[in-house]
Design a protein around this motif. Sequence first.
Motif, PDB file in Angstrom:
ATOM      1  N   HIS A  15      45.126  25.485  34.762  1.00 46.93           N
ATOM      2  CA  HIS A  15      44.827  26.633  33.879  1.00 46.93           C
ATOM      3  C   HIS A  15      43.975  26.295  32.636  1.00 46.93           C
ATOM      4  O   HIS A  15      43.762  25.387  32.255  1.00 46.93           O
ATOM      5  N   ASN A  38      48.741  41.149  42.011  1.00 41.85           N
ATOM      6  CA  ASN A  38      47.676  40.133  42.571  1.00 41.85           C
ATOM      7  C   ASN A  38      46.683  40.101  41.908  1.00 41.85           C
ATOM      8  O   ASN A  38      45.920  38.981  41.750  1.00 41.85           O
ATOM      9  N   LEU A  54      46.414  37.461  39.170  1.00 45.03           N
ATOM     10  CA  LEU A  54      46.496  36.035  39.488  1.00 45.03           C
ATOM     11  C   LEU A  54      44.811  35.730  40.160  1.00 45.03           C
ATOM     12  O   LEU A  54      44.542  34.895  40.075  1.00 45.03           O
ATOM     13  N   TRP A  55      44.502  36.554  40.771  1.00 47.63           N
ATOM     14  CA  TRP A  55      43.172  36.767  40.918  1.00 47.63           C
ATOM     15  C   TRP A  55      41.979  36.454  39.987  1.00 47.63           C
ATOM     16  O   TRP A  55      41.264  35.488  40.133  1.00 47.63           O
ATOM     17  N   GLN A  88      42.834  35.013  37.008  1.00 47.46           N
ATOM     18  CA  GLN A  88      42.894  33.490  36.684  1.00 47.46           C
ATOM     19  C   GLN A  88      42.346  32.607  37.431  1.00 47.46           C
ATOM     20  O   GLN A  88      41.549  31.682  37.187  1.00 47.46           O
ATOM     21  N   ARG A  89      42.455  33.037  38.998  1.00 49.40           N
ATOM     22  CA  ARG A  89      42.107  31.749  39.772  1.00 49.40           C
ATOM     23  C   ARG A  89      40.565  31.864  39.728  1.00 49.40           C
ATOM     24  O   ARG A  89      40.016  30.554  39.948  1.00 49.40           O
ATOM     25  N   GLN A 145      52.693  35.825  34.538  1.00 51.76           N
ATOM     26  CA  GLN A 145      52.546  35.002  36.042  1.00 51.76           C
ATOM     27  C   GLN A 145      51.339  34.199  35.961  1.00 51.76           C
ATOM     28  O   GLN A 145      50.412  34.238  35.231  1.00 51.76           O
ATOM     29  N   TYR A 161      48.669  31.484  38.459  1.00 52.93           N
ATOM     30  CA  TYR A 161      48.292  31.309  39.821  1.00 52.93           C
ATOM     31  C   TYR A 161      48.580  29.771  40.038  1.00 52.93           C
ATOM     32  O   TYR A 161      48.356  29.110  39.248  1.00 52.93           O
ATOM     33  N   THR A 162      49.299  29.609  41.261  1.00 53.16           N
ATOM     34  CA  THR A 162      49.480  28.212  41.834  1.00 53.16           C
ATOM     35  C   THR A 162      48.703  28.227  43.231  1.00 53.16           C
ATOM     36  O   THR A 162      48.773  29.203  44.042  1.00 53.16           O
ATOM     37  N   LYS A 163      48.479  26.911  43.629  1.00 55.27           N
ATOM     38  CA  LYS A 163      48.066  26.821  44.952  1.00 55.27           C
ATOM     39  C   LYS A 163      49.224  26.443  45.807  1.00 55.27           C
ATOM     40  O   LYS A 163      50.084  25.603  45.076  1.00 55.27           O
TER      41      LYS A 163
END
Length: 943
Positions: free
Chosen positions: A69, A198, A201-202, A204-205, A313, A315-317
């Motif tokens: 991050h 979602n 998170l997207w 951030q990713r 939230q 994001y994590t893989k």
Amino acid sequence: MESRWKMRVIAITIGTVMALSIVYSAHLRRRRRKQKRSRSSCYLQSDQTKPQQAFKRVLADNSYSPFKHLKLNESGEENALNSHPYEAEISALLENPQLEFSFLNGSTDSKMSEEYTWIETESQLKELLGVLSKERVFAVDTEQHSLRSFLGFTSLIQISTQKEDYLVDSIALHDSMGVLRTVFADPSICKVFHGADNDVLWLQRDFHIYVVNLFDTAKACEVLSKPQKSLAYLLETYCGVSTNKLLQREDWRQRPLSKEMVQYARMDAHYLLYIANCLIAELQQQDTEISCPDDKFNFVLEASRRSNMICLQLYTKEVEAFPGESAASSLSSRHLNSQGGVSSISCKTQFQDLVRRLCAWRDLMARVHDESLRYVLSDQAIVTLADRAPMTSAEIFSTITQADLSVELSFNSFLLSPSPVVCSHLNDVCSLLQDKIGNFNDLFPMILQKCLGPGGSCPFSVLNYALLVNCNLKVTVASKQNGERSSKQAARKSSRDLFVQKFSCKSPVYHNCRIYANDGRLLCYCDRRKLEWYLLRDLAKLMDENPPAIMLLFEPKGRPEDEDNDFYIQSKKNICVGCGEGNHYLRYRIIPSCYRIHFPEHLKSHRSHDIVLLCVDCHEVAHAAAERYKKQVAAEFGIPLFVSKVVDSKQAQVISGSSESATNLEEAGVSPLQLRTAAMALLRHGPRMPSKRREELKQIVMSYYGGREITEVDLEMALLVGMSPHERRRLEKKKGLSFKQSILPNVEQENNIGCMETSSIVDASELSALDGSHNTEVKACCRKEDRETDADVGDSSICADSGIDGEISSTKGNANSDEYGVSDTKGVNVVNSEDNCESRSPSDGTVDLYHTKHDGTARHKHNSKLSLLGHGPHGKQVVDHLQKEYGDDGIRQFCQRWRQVFVEAVHPRFLPAGWDVMHSGRRDFGEFSVYNPAKKPSATGKD
């Protein structure tokens, strides 16, 4: 001449055939060489349709490394992997939310014009940043593409202000989107989303964009208890426009976008500001209407708090212990359960091994080529390949094609089958299926070296380069160092483990203790408690200690072989009878409890034949089959599974006195479960509820009381309607009070004054959708009772029928009747839509209730001891009907049907010797046994 002509024709024909064969063989050789050349190089060498190949930098690659991050530390110190860079700002908003929510000034027209701005250059993006920095609020939505990408990527971002709509080409500007990072993280500017879980998170990713100060219209719908919270519902309700959600599945990578796609994309963001303003006005209205001095609930602040919680939230893989492990486990379990198991353990092991290999290969290929799992190889294709295990390339092609054609998928129409990935690496698939790869752990480095190593067939990209860099590290080690499994996987495993821990048997069920007759013949196997009972009373002597065995000192009534009950003289293993699992198991009733508890005592006492041990997975399969068959039984006998409606007896008497009593009584009343849920919600949260929702729940309760105004006492009474004594005790324990003393009126006093409260039940069919929830509650309530009523489920004795044994059974029978004891709400009038209601009051003060046809004949007697929230009344009526029409033989045939259902669903391979679908259950009882049918009139006279 004629013979010469024939010979010439034959020679010409043979020559033609030979020539055609030579030409066709040459064609096949050329085709094979062409296929070999095409397979030697990856399809990506010539595929120019993937825009992500042009990305110069990606934040989330396809490796097994954890996602890093954004770090804001100027000192250069690394932030913790799970640390949110804007946690302080978001926490401040949660503690002191901003109260300025007037998004639109004046009466703004919500209609959408034809003009919008397309952003595709970095200079345009910086201009947009300047515009957004001056706004107090703007709306955001995103469109994703996931089919031709392993992790997916953001293809389009829609941003709308009060004046203009912007469509940002996040593919062309992928490497520059960080420009907008500051405005999204500005806590003074509110960002409006719908269903932002979602989107947050997207962003951030893909761009390290973190949203601070968020208002989610979906969360506002939750606080307002809207019937729906979809954007389509809000658009139609507040703006009068409809949207085609099928466009969401379009390929948003394509440029230029079609007119319909542009319209859809703009609509999602354009109307959000107007909808948010409407919702906030409703939230503020709720705060004004519900103004209790002691009530700290604020609708506006609650919507703000729930929205900003989304911003926290991260994001994590998803990282697995081995590539494709979770998918392999899920596919194997679903396939084996659907097939009811396999013929042998070796076949099962081979199938699971192939599924695991194929899932691992698919996962690695998807990462290398940046494709989704479903694009590389479908789930159905993996299962079919593992099941059939084709050996040749042609068989593999055919198997995959047939498997994909058998599955109806939304993307099936434009997907190639087999996929280009399979075609380019067909030799790998053949090696996997032929088990040419020795050590399974060598699969990961071997495939990577073959694809990305020196002379590899696949091109490098920023998405797969990290895979090769770390190929010398084992995946299992990397997974331990780089993170845990996804939260969903961990939650599923935790839930299953908790279920096993809570409900599985804590000690061996079968003790395999033996009881011998005084002539040395084996009578039965039983548990230790039964042996100790006989020994303590000097009715038997100890013959062996390990395993324990006793010999009776008196002559028992019957012998197992005399009654065709070989099952009871067999030792039994403490394992699942379906799959042989021995680490955990649960008791499972082959004949459901809703029927069995109503069997005559002589047909169920000491009858453990139909109670077996199952693991959690087999238990789930058997339970699902039983629920389906219950519905068939309900349709066959015309007896509904659930009581559909209840109405207060006083109201029923008023309706019955009218000329249209049958019609009115059918229309009156409410589902017992609906009544209970509504009463509980009003008691707990009534003052804090939105007025509209509170009125809806009040109407449900009022419909039970005939439409009159209700009080808190009425709500407390409504909680008890239809509850069994066991359910009532659970509620008393939970609330810390006794309803018998504090809420229920004194029955004796009511009998004296003639005003006993009863309930009438309208038997309709409009609540079939509640089957699952009813059954879940009933199953939970009956778990403890099932264990108590079958304390001897493990090892039952069929021969200990002396007078002493009868005393034991009698005591247990009384305890059981207490478990299903008389409800405090005595008397329930049962009415079908085509029936009349008849209530009869016997001398003991209880009320006997009947299903009565128009001709006045009593059809079924309703038992007031039963819970109206489950299948109890249904089971009672079915058993009564069978016994009335066919006697004990009807009950035995009914049991045989259920055993057949169990066998066909679970395919048990470890049933104890002597278990039989046609088991009669016939048993002779001693003269003094309470289960002797000859004693039935005296034993049940009180009923």
